[in-house]
Design a protein around this motif. Structure first.
Motif, PDB file in Angstrom:
ATOM      1  N   GLY A 300       7.052  16.789  15.921  1.00 53.94           N
ATOM      2  CA  GLY A 300       7.437  15.755  15.044  1.00 53.94           C
ATOM      3  C   GLY A 300       6.317  15.251  13.834  1.00 53.94           C
ATOM      4  O   GLY A 300       5.185  15.408  14.028  1.00 53.94           O
ATOM      5  N   ILE A 301       6.715  14.392  13.007  1.00 51.26           N
ATOM      6  CA  ILE A 301       6.081  13.757  12.379  1.00 51.26           C
ATOM      7  C   ILE A 301       6.280  12.196  12.203  1.00 51.26           C
ATOM      8  O   ILE A 301       7.459  11.872  12.448  1.00 51.26           O
ATOM      9  N   PHE A 302       5.438  11.586  11.902  1.00 51.85           N
ATOM     10  CA  PHE A 302       5.607  10.084  11.561  1.00 51.85           C
ATOM     11  C   PHE A 302       4.875   9.799  10.335  1.00 51.85           C
ATOM     12  O   PHE A 302       4.014  10.135   9.804  1.00 51.85           O
ATOM     13  N   GLY A 303       5.795   9.255   9.440  1.00 47.77           N
ATOM     14  CA  GLY A 303       5.472   9.066   7.952  1.00 47.77           C
ATOM     15  C   GLY A 303       5.594   7.698   7.574  1.00 47.77           C
ATOM     16  O   GLY A 303       6.310   6.705   8.029  1.00 47.77           O
ATOM     17  N   VAL A 304       4.860   7.382   6.321  1.00 49.18           N
ATOM     18  CA  VAL A 304       4.915   6.164   5.551  1.00 49.18           C
ATOM     19  C   VAL A 304       5.239   6.722   4.126  1.00 49.18           C
ATOM     20  O   VAL A 304       4.573   7.619   3.589  1.00 49.18           O
ATOM     21  N   TYR A 305       6.174   5.988   3.433  1.00 51.67           N
ATOM     22  CA  TYR A 305       6.477   6.267   2.039  1.00 51.67           C
ATOM     23  C   TYR A 305       6.375   4.903   1.308  1.00 51.67           C
ATOM     24  O   TYR A 305       6.597   3.940   1.653  1.00 51.67           O
ATOM     25  N   ALA A 306       5.668   5.034  -0.036  1.00 44.08           N
ATOM     26  CA  ALA A 306       5.583   3.771  -1.065  1.00 44.08           C
ATOM     27  C   ALA A 306       5.546   4.363  -2.281  1.00 44.08           C
ATOM     28  O   ALA A 306       5.062   5.146  -2.635  1.00 44.08           O
ATOM     29  N   GLY A 307       6.157   3.473  -3.134  1.00 44.73           N
ATOM     30  CA  GLY A 307       6.178   3.543  -4.564  1.00 44.73           C
ATOM     31  C   GLY A 307       5.728   2.593  -5.189  1.00 44.73           C
ATOM     32  O   GLY A 307       5.894   1.165  -4.793  1.00 44.73           O
ATOM     33  N   CYS A 308       4.866   2.748  -6.231  1.00 42.31           N
ATOM     34  CA  CYS A 308       3.910   1.787  -6.628  1.00 42.31           C
ATOM     35  C   CYS A 308       3.379   1.976  -8.097  1.00 42.31           C
ATOM     36  O   CYS A 308       3.650   2.889  -8.375  1.00 42.31           O
ATOM     37  N   ALA A 309       2.710   0.936  -8.499  1.00 42.06           N
ATOM     38  CA  ALA A 309       2.100   1.222  -9.821  1.00 42.06           C
ATOM     39  C   ALA A 309       0.744   2.308  -9.647  1.00 42.06           C
ATOM     40  O   ALA A 309       0.233   1.941  -8.775  1.00 42.06           O
ATOM     41  N   ALA A 310       0.451   3.010 -10.643  1.00 43.52           N
ATOM     42  CA  ALA A 310      -0.546   3.783 -10.586  1.00 43.52           C
ATOM     43  C   ALA A 310      -1.903   3.047 -10.242  1.00 43.52           C
ATOM     44  O   ALA A 310      -2.707   3.701  -9.292  1.00 43.52           O
ATOM     45  N   LYS A 311      -2.191   2.190 -10.617  1.00 42.53           N
ATOM     46  CA  LYS A 311      -3.402   1.254 -10.434  1.00 42.53           C
ATOM     47  C   LYS A 311      -3.478   0.464  -9.100  1.00 42.53           C
ATOM     48  O   LYS A 311      -4.531   0.378  -8.752  1.00 42.53           O
ATOM     49  N   ASP A 312      -2.221   0.634  -8.484  1.00 42.80           N
ATOM     50  CA  ASP A 312      -2.337   0.126  -7.136  1.00 42.80           C
ATOM     51  C   ASP A 312      -2.350   1.238  -5.819  1.00 42.80           C
ATOM     52  O   ASP A 312      -2.465   0.668  -4.979  1.00 42.80           O
ATOM     53  N   VAL A 313      -2.549   2.261  -6.330  1.00 42.85           N
ATOM     54  CA  VAL A 313      -2.536   3.480  -5.294  1.00 42.85           C
ATOM     55  C   VAL A 313      -3.648   3.320  -4.189  1.00 42.85           C
ATOM     56  O   VAL A 313      -3.355   3.078  -2.786  1.00 42.85           O
ATOM     57  N   GLU A 314      -4.970   3.093  -4.549  1.00 44.51           N
ATOM     58  CA  GLU A 314      -6.015   2.771  -3.547  1.00 44.51           C
ATOM     59  C   GLU A 314      -5.702   1.559  -2.839  1.00 44.51           C
ATOM     60  O   GLU A 314      -6.140   1.592  -1.668  1.00 44.51           O
TER      61      GLU A 314
END
Length: 421
Positions: A300-314
């Motif tokens: 199986g997999i354990f996942g995390v998803y997030a949507g954000c502004a490009a500048k906030d990725v890191e």
């Protein structure tokens, strides 16, 4: 006993199983036909065929054309749906109890007596091609296809369920018929009917459409999955960044599946979760963020998803790693109680609805060869301890690397070095 009190299980000569789940007093029923077979059973050349087949059977089956199939159900106030996943294909009907015999006729027609007309197939390929383009044009959907490919490179689990225009092209009525005969093997199918129905009546109605279906060989077990911690970055002319992280996790057969689901709920399962509170409420780094677990029969997999502004990725990726590490080291008793309460509420609410019961019981019988009582599942939830959360969480965060996918604007940095466990 492998089923609940009041339920009745029938096994036909061809191997198909029928579970009848009476709910006295209801005027409605729900039917779920679950096939253990989906995109995971395809060869690379057949990618997307299970989904294409699911579309095609609705174009004509049992002597009815597409319009007649839809009208037969809807004329009596019912609804019919279907879905294709990696491991399963499902057909579902809901309606008044008087619709039940017709629902069984039509669903079995879809699985065993479809027309698969050549002209209809040509048209339906165009429809699926538009569906493929629609998925590509939806970044917060397509990023999961990218992640799936990164997690299972070179495997059927790593290919999109929809397939591609190129992989659908070779499908013709004869080859799709052979594929259907294998995918819809009766011994791989469980039909569950829940609601205001009588077992003997459901069995009698089903026999008329199943007794003459010959056994099929089926696909057998799929190739053992192999987790590949690769990374994918795709840049487009869009404004927002979509981040997904995928970790090697456990199968749905593991005794740790409930602790892992509780860990997921605490980490990113709702507005009170750690990731939501830290990433969105406290720091404003994400407009959407959640954690999830997707178990298969052999992993199986354990996942995390997030949507954000490009500048906030890191900074967001760094925060996700930090919060995951803190939770796996020190879960709080209040968090565990909240997660258990959420799980319990969902469990009991689902148990009260015919649609959720038919879907759940078909899945349990197909996977575990039994139906679980509420008391059994509730006891499994209640016995989860903080130590269990530490164990399953540490198994995730101890991984030296993870699979990841990043889809965002062209100005976005790759952040490849950060996309790791």
């Amino acid at each position: 006993m492998n089923i609940l009190d009041g339920q009745k299980l029938y096994t036909f000569d061809n191997g198909l199983r029928l579970l009848v789940d009476p709910m006295p007093g209801l005027k409605t029923f729900a039917l779920s036909a679950l096939i253990y077979g989906g995109a995971r059973f395809e060869t690379e050349a057949q990618s997307g065929w299970a989904h294409l087949l699911e579309h095609m059977v609705f174009k004509g089956a049992g002597g009815r054309n597409a319009r007649e199939l839809a009208e037969a159900i809807e004329h009596k106030g019912g609804t019919i749906n279907a879905s294709t996943g990696y491991e399963h294909t499902r057909f579902e009907v809901r309606g008044l109890n008087s619709l039940m015999p017709l629902a069984l006729e039509i669903v079995t027609d879809l699985m065993f007596r479809s027309a698969l007309d050549g002209e209809e197939l040509t048209r339906e390929k165009k429809v699926v091609e538009q569906e493929i383009l629609e998925a590509y044009d939806t970044p917060d959907d397509h990023v999961f296809d990218l992640l799936q490919s990164a997690m299972f490179t070179g495997q059927s689990l790593g290919r999109p369920i929809l397939g591609t225009k190129q992989s659908l092209k070779p499908a013709v009525p004869a080859t799709l018929r052979a594929f259907a005969n294998t995918l819809y093997a009766p011994h791989q199918i469980v039909i569950c009917v829940s609601g205001g129905v009588m077992p003997d009546e459901v069995y009698a109605a089903t026999r008329a459409y199943i007794d003459n279906v010959a056994p099929h060989a089926g696909f057998g077990k799929p190739t053992q999955l192999r987790f590949t911690p690769n990374k994918a970055v795709q840049k487009r002319k869009i404004e927002q960044a979509n981040i997904t992280l995928g970790f090697d996790a456990i199968s749905r057969l593991s005794p740790d599946i409930i602790p892992l689901r509780l860990f997921s709920e605490i980490l990113g399962g709702g507005m009170a979760s750690r990731l939501f509170q830290e990433a969105r409420e406290a720091r404003g780094l994400a407009y959407s963020i959640d954690a999830y677990t997707t178990p298969y029969r052999d992993g199986g997999i354990f996942g995390v998803y997030a949507g954000c502004a490009a500048k906030d990725v890191e900074p967001l990726v760094e925060l996700i790693q930090k919060v995951m590490g803190e939770l796996s080291a020190n879960p709080l008793s209040g968090e565990l109680e909240r997660a258990k309460a959420q799980f319990m509420t969902s469990l009991f609410l689902n148990h009260e609805g015919a649609a959720s019961r038919s879907s759940t019981f078909a899945s349990q019988l197909s996977t575990f060869e039994k139906v679980f009582t509420l008391d059994e599942v509730a006891a499994d939830i209640e016995r989860v301890s903080l130590d269990d959360l530490v164990r399953v969480g540490s198994a995730i965060t101890a991984q030296k690397t993870c699979a990841s996918a990043l889809l965002g604007p062209r100005s976005m940095g790759d952040a490849l070095g950060l996309l790791a466990a």
